[in-house]
Design a protein around this motif. Structure first.
Motif, PDB file in Angstrom:
ATOM      1  N   MET A   1      35.400 128.158  21.730  1.00 53.36           N
ATOM      2  CA  MET A   1      36.312 129.247  22.085  1.00 53.36           C
ATOM      3  C   MET A   1      37.092 129.671  20.850  1.00 53.36           C
ATOM      4  SD  MET A   1      39.400 129.278  24.918  1.00 53.36           S
ATOM      5  CE  MET A   1      40.505 128.250  23.963  1.00 53.36           C
ATOM      6  N   ILE A   2      37.225 130.977  20.638  1.00 55.16           N
ATOM      7  CA  ILE A   2      37.968 131.498  19.492  1.00 55.16           C
ATOM      8  C   ILE A   2      39.185 132.255  19.998  1.00 55.16           C
ATOM      9  CG2 ILE A   2      37.890 133.025  17.491  1.00 55.16           C
ATOM     10  CD1 ILE A   2      34.911 132.454  17.290  1.00 55.16           C
ATOM     11  N   THR A   3      40.338 131.965  19.430  1.00 57.09           N
ATOM     12  CA  THR A   3      41.574 132.636  19.815  1.00 57.09           C
ATOM     13  C   THR A   3      42.450 132.780  18.574  1.00 57.09           C
ATOM     14  OG1 THR A   3      43.450 132.567  21.342  1.00 57.09           O
ATOM     15  CG2 THR A   3      42.697 130.454  20.463  1.00 57.09           C
ATOM     16  N   THR A   4      43.727 133.116  18.759  1.00 58.15           N
ATOM     17  CA  THR A   4      44.648 133.237  17.633  1.00 58.15           C
ATOM     18  C   THR A   4      45.972 132.564  17.989  1.00 58.15           C
ATOM     19  OG1 THR A   4      45.481 135.371  18.424  1.00 58.15           O
ATOM     20  CG2 THR A   4      43.668 135.423  16.824  1.00 58.15           C
ATOM     21  N   VAL A   5      46.748 132.240  16.956  1.00 53.11           N
ATOM     22  CA  VAL A   5      48.093 131.705  17.160  1.00 53.11           C
ATOM     23  C   VAL A   5      49.063 132.480  16.275  1.00 53.11           C
ATOM     24  CG1 VAL A   5      47.440 129.370  17.817  1.00 53.11           C
ATOM     25  CG2 VAL A   5      47.727 129.919  15.406  1.00 53.11           C
ATOM     26  N   SER A   6      50.268 132.669  16.773  1.00 54.07           N
ATOM     27  CA  SER A   6      51.315 133.334  16.011  1.00 54.07           C
ATOM     28  C   SER A   6      52.294 132.293  15.484  1.00 54.07           C
ATOM     29  CB  SER A   6      52.061 134.351  16.884  1.00 54.07           C
ATOM     30  OG  SER A   6      51.205 135.393  17.277  1.00 54.07           O
ATOM     31  N   LEU A   7      52.441 132.244  14.177  1.00 56.34           N
ATOM     32  CA  LEU A   7      53.374 131.338  13.535  1.00 56.34           C
ATOM     33  C   LEU A   7      54.356 132.142  12.698  1.00 56.34           C
ATOM     34  CD1 LEU A   7      50.757 128.681  12.361  1.00 56.34           C
ATOM     35  CD2 LEU A   7      52.340 128.458  14.276  1.00 56.34           C
ATOM     36  N   GLU A   8      55.305 131.455  12.099  1.00 56.30           N
ATOM     37  CA  GLU A   8      56.314 132.155  11.314  1.00 56.30           C
ATOM     38  C   GLU A   8      55.697 132.926  10.157  1.00 56.30           C
ATOM     39  OE1 GLU A   8      60.206 130.588   9.304  1.00 56.30           O
ATOM     40  OE2 GLU A   8      60.052 129.750  11.318  1.00 56.30           O
ATOM     41  N   SER A   9      54.638 132.373   9.582  1.00 51.82           N
ATOM     42  CA  SER A   9      54.033 132.988   8.401  1.00 51.82           C
ATOM     43  C   SER A   9      52.924 133.984   8.730  1.00 51.82           C
ATOM     44  CB  SER A   9      53.475 131.898   7.481  1.00 51.82           C
ATOM     45  OG  SER A   9      52.595 131.040   8.174  1.00 51.82           O
ATOM     46  N   GLY A  10      52.610 134.180  10.024  1.00 56.51           N
ATOM     47  CA  GLY A  10      51.604 135.173  10.373  1.00 56.51           C
ATOM     48  C   GLY A  10      50.783 134.793  11.585  1.00 56.51           C
ATOM     49  N   VAL A  11      49.751 135.596  11.834  1.00 61.05           N
ATOM     50  CA  VAL A  11      48.824 135.359  12.945  1.00 61.05           C
ATOM     51  C   VAL A  11      47.519 134.824  12.359  1.00 61.05           C
ATOM     52  CG1 VAL A  11      47.561 136.400  14.861  1.00 61.05           C
ATOM     53  CG2 VAL A  11      49.863 137.210  14.289  1.00 61.05           C
ATOM     54  N   PHE A  12      47.000 133.742  12.953  1.00 59.59           N
ATOM     55  CA  PHE A  12      45.838 133.076  12.374  1.00 59.59           C
ATOM     56  C   PHE A  12      44.769 132.798  13.431  1.00 59.59           C
ATOM     57  CE2 PHE A  12      49.669 131.876  10.089  1.00 59.59           C
ATOM     58  CZ  PHE A  12      49.344 132.250   8.796  1.00 59.59           C
ATOM     59  N   PRO A  13      43.492 132.843  13.035  1.00 63.36           N
ATOM     60  CA  PRO A  13      42.402 132.549  13.974  1.00 63.36           C
ATOM     61  C   PRO A  13      42.297 131.055  14.249  1.00 63.36           C
ATOM     62  CG  PRO A  13      41.519 132.945  11.783  1.00 63.36           C
ATOM     63  CD  PRO A  13      42.984 133.227  11.697  1.00 63.36           C
ATOM     64  N   VAL A  14      41.936 130.720  15.485  1.00 58.68           N
ATOM     65  CA  VAL A  14      41.762 129.326  15.889  1.00 58.68           C
ATOM     66  C   VAL A  14      40.419 129.177  16.589  1.00 58.68           C
ATOM     67  CG1 VAL A  14      42.636 127.419  17.307  1.00 58.68           C
ATOM     68  CG2 VAL A  14      44.250 128.996  16.225  1.00 58.68           C
ATOM     69  N   LYS A  15      39.696 128.129  16.256  1.00 55.82           N
ATOM     70  CA  LYS A  15      38.464 127.813  16.963  1.00 55.82           C
ATOM     71  C   LYS A  15      38.682 126.497  17.705  1.00 55.82           C
ATOM     72  CE  LYS A  15      33.472 128.058  16.609  1.00 55.82           C
ATOM     73  NZ  LYS A  15      32.327 128.384  15.755  1.00 55.82           N
ATOM     74  N   VAL A  16      38.452 126.524  19.029  1.00 60.93           N
ATOM     75  CA  VAL A  16      38.667 125.347  19.869  1.00 60.93           C
ATOM     76  C   VAL A  16      37.319 124.779  20.300  1.00 60.93           C
ATOM     77  CG1 VAL A  16      39.764 124.444  21.952  1.00 60.93           C
ATOM     78  CG2 VAL A  16      40.830 126.358  20.717  1.00 60.93           C
ATOM     79  N   PHE A  17      37.150 123.493  20.056  1.00 63.43           N
ATOM     80  CA  PHE A  17      35.923 122.795  20.452  1.00 63.43           C
ATOM     81  C   PHE A  17      36.253 121.798  21.572  1.00 63.43           C
ATOM     82  CE2 PHE A  17      35.357 123.977  16.037  1.00 63.43           C
ATOM     83  CZ  PHE A  17      34.041 124.423  15.970  1.00 63.43           C
ATOM     84  N   PHE A  18      35.388 121.717  22.579  1.00 65.05           N
ATOM     85  CA  PHE A  18      35.510 120.703  23.615  1.00 65.05           C
ATOM     86  C   PHE A  18      34.353 119.732  23.433  1.00 65.05           C
ATOM     87  CE2 PHE A  18      37.918 124.244  25.306  1.00 65.05           C
ATOM     88  CZ  PHE A  18      39.050 123.605  25.802  1.00 65.05           C
ATOM     89  N   GLU A  19      34.700 118.477  23.135  1.00 65.56           N
ATOM     90  CA  GLU A  19      33.687 117.504  22.737  1.00 65.56           C
ATOM     91  C   GLU A  19      33.879 116.169  23.467  1.00 65.56           C
ATOM     92  OE1 GLU A  19      33.551 118.963  18.064  1.00 65.56           O
ATOM     93  OE2 GLU A  19      34.879 117.326  18.663  1.00 65.56           O
ATOM     94  N   ARG A  20      32.873 115.318  23.337  1.00 64.59           N
ATOM     95  CA  ARG A  20      32.986 113.964  23.888  1.00 64.59           C
ATOM     96  C   ARG A  20      33.832 113.129  22.922  1.00 64.59           C
ATOM     97  NH1 ARG A  20      29.771 113.161  28.152  1.00 64.59           N
ATOM     98  NH2 ARG A  20      28.051 114.636  28.509  1.00 64.59           N
ATOM     99  N   ARG A  21      35.123 113.121  23.158  1.00 64.10           N
ATOM    100  CA  ARG A  21      36.057 112.378  22.317  1.00 64.10           C
ATOM    101  C   ARG A  21      37.223 111.903  23.171  1.00 64.10           C
ATOM    102  NH1 ARG A  21      38.468 113.972  18.045  1.00 64.10           N
ATOM    103  NH2 ARG A  21      36.672 114.889  17.010  1.00 64.10           N
ATOM    104  N   GLN A  22      37.954 110.929  22.672  1.00 68.82           N
ATOM    105  CA  GLN A  22      39.043 110.325  23.432  1.00 68.82           C
ATOM    106  C   GLN A  22      40.370 111.070  23.263  1.00 68.82           C
ATOM    107  OE1 GLN A  22      38.675 107.725  25.624  1.00 68.82           O
ATOM    108  NE2 GLN A  22      36.490 108.029  25.194  1.00 68.82           N
ATOM    109  N   SER A  23      40.569 111.684  22.104  1.00 69.79           N
ATOM    110  CA  SER A  23      41.845 112.341  21.834  1.00 69.79           C
ATOM    111  C   SER A  23      41.622 113.637  21.069  1.00 69.79           C
ATOM    112  CB  SER A  23      42.764 111.410  21.029  1.00 69.79           C
ATOM    113  OG  SER A  23      42.136 111.043  19.811  1.00 69.79           O
ATOM    114  N   ALA A  24      42.659 114.462  21.020  1.00 71.62           N
ATOM    115  CA  ALA A  24      42.574 115.751  20.326  1.00 71.62           C
ATOM    116  C   ALA A  24      42.732 115.544  18.816  1.00 71.62           C
ATOM    117  CB  ALA A  24      43.655 116.687  20.842  1.00 71.62           C
ATOM    118  N   ARG A  25      42.160 116.472  18.085  1.00 77.61           N
ATOM    119  CA  ARG A  25      42.261 116.420  16.631  1.00 77.61           C
ATOM    120  C   ARG A  25      42.434 117.842  16.106  1.00 77.61           C
ATOM    121  NH1 ARG A  25      37.609 114.272  12.386  1.00 77.61           N
ATOM    122  NH2 ARG A  25      38.795 114.621  10.475  1.00 77.61           N
TER     123      ARG A  25
END
Length: 241
Positions: A1-25
């Motif tokens: 999934m591709i989305t964006t986030v707004s931070l103090e320094s600007g708007v940036f692209p984010v790629k989210v992966f859903f995987e077989r893992r125990q915790s987020a990284r």
């Protein structure tokens, strides 16, 4: 999934992966911010993970204000300057009745031709591509010369060709058919760092791996190579078109 986030320094692209893992990284990639999540999260868990991700981003931004600069959409303006190594180019951008993007190098002028009405984000990517190709064409003769000089000085192996191309996944590579590939991003680095990457790839003409034997070859030719490795890790994101 591709989305964006707004931070103090600007708007940036984010790629989210859903995987077989125990915790987020989370990680800062070369083209986007990256969030890796476990599979089968409930809505509350997804919200909690996203909240953790945003907290992580804000912390990175506070501690390293320029950490995300390479992800910002770059605005190219006609008449602006581009400094590459010891050369300074003037960028000229023109829109014309054409279907494809094109470019031309005339002395210190990098001319980019865009189809009329090109979307700003597409235009930014297209301009970057054209600038990289034109600068590569301008620098290739001296880069080739330097590769052959270092090869003669340290290795004396056969080289089939030397190529410059835009690449964000690595600084260089050596193919199985003796072709040395170097990223045009490397042209922004100091000469000694460029020499290190060249030596790194030339060593693969002897050892096509990263074994202890390979690193011994590199260290024998360039004892301070670890300094340049660290320099690229620390500063490499700043070098781009």
């Amino acid at each position: 999934m591709i989305t964006t986030v707004s931070l103090e320094s600007g708007v940036f692209p984010v790629k989210v992966f859903f995987e077989r893992r125990q915790s987020a990284r989370a990680a800062v990639g070369t083209k986007q911010l990256i969030l890796r999540c476990p599979l089968y999260l409930s809505k509350p868990q997804k919200a909690q993970t996203w909240s953790w991700f945003m907290d992580w981003l804000r912390k990175v931004e506070a501690e390293q204000p320029d950490a995300f600069n390479h992800l910002k959409l770059k605005e190219y303006r006609s008449g602006s300057s581009l400094r590459v190594g010891k050369r300074t180019y003037t960028i000229i951008i023109e829109e014309a009745n054409r279907k494809t993007v094109g470019g031309r190098l005339e002395k210190d002028r990098l001319q980019v031709f865009l189809p009329k009405g090109t979307d700003p984000r597409q235009a930014s990517k297209a301009i970057k591509t054209v600038l990289s190709r034109l600068v590569a064409r301008d620098f290739l003769p001296e880069i080739k010369q330097r590769v052959y000089e270092l090869n003669e000085q340290h290795f004396g192996k056969k080289i089939a060709d030397v190529r410059l191309k835009y690449n964000t996944s690595n600084w260089g590579s050596c193919s199985s058919n003796q072709i040395i590939n170097l990223s045009t991003r490397l042209l922004f680095a100091p000469q000694r760092v460029i020499d290190y990457v060249i030596v790194h790839e030339l060593a693969h003409l002897i050892e096509a791996n990263h074994s202890k034997k390979y690193w011994k070859l590199v260290e024998e030719r360039m004892p301070e190579y670890r300094e340049y490795e660290q320099w690229l890790k620390k500063n490499g994101r700043m070098y781009d078109f």
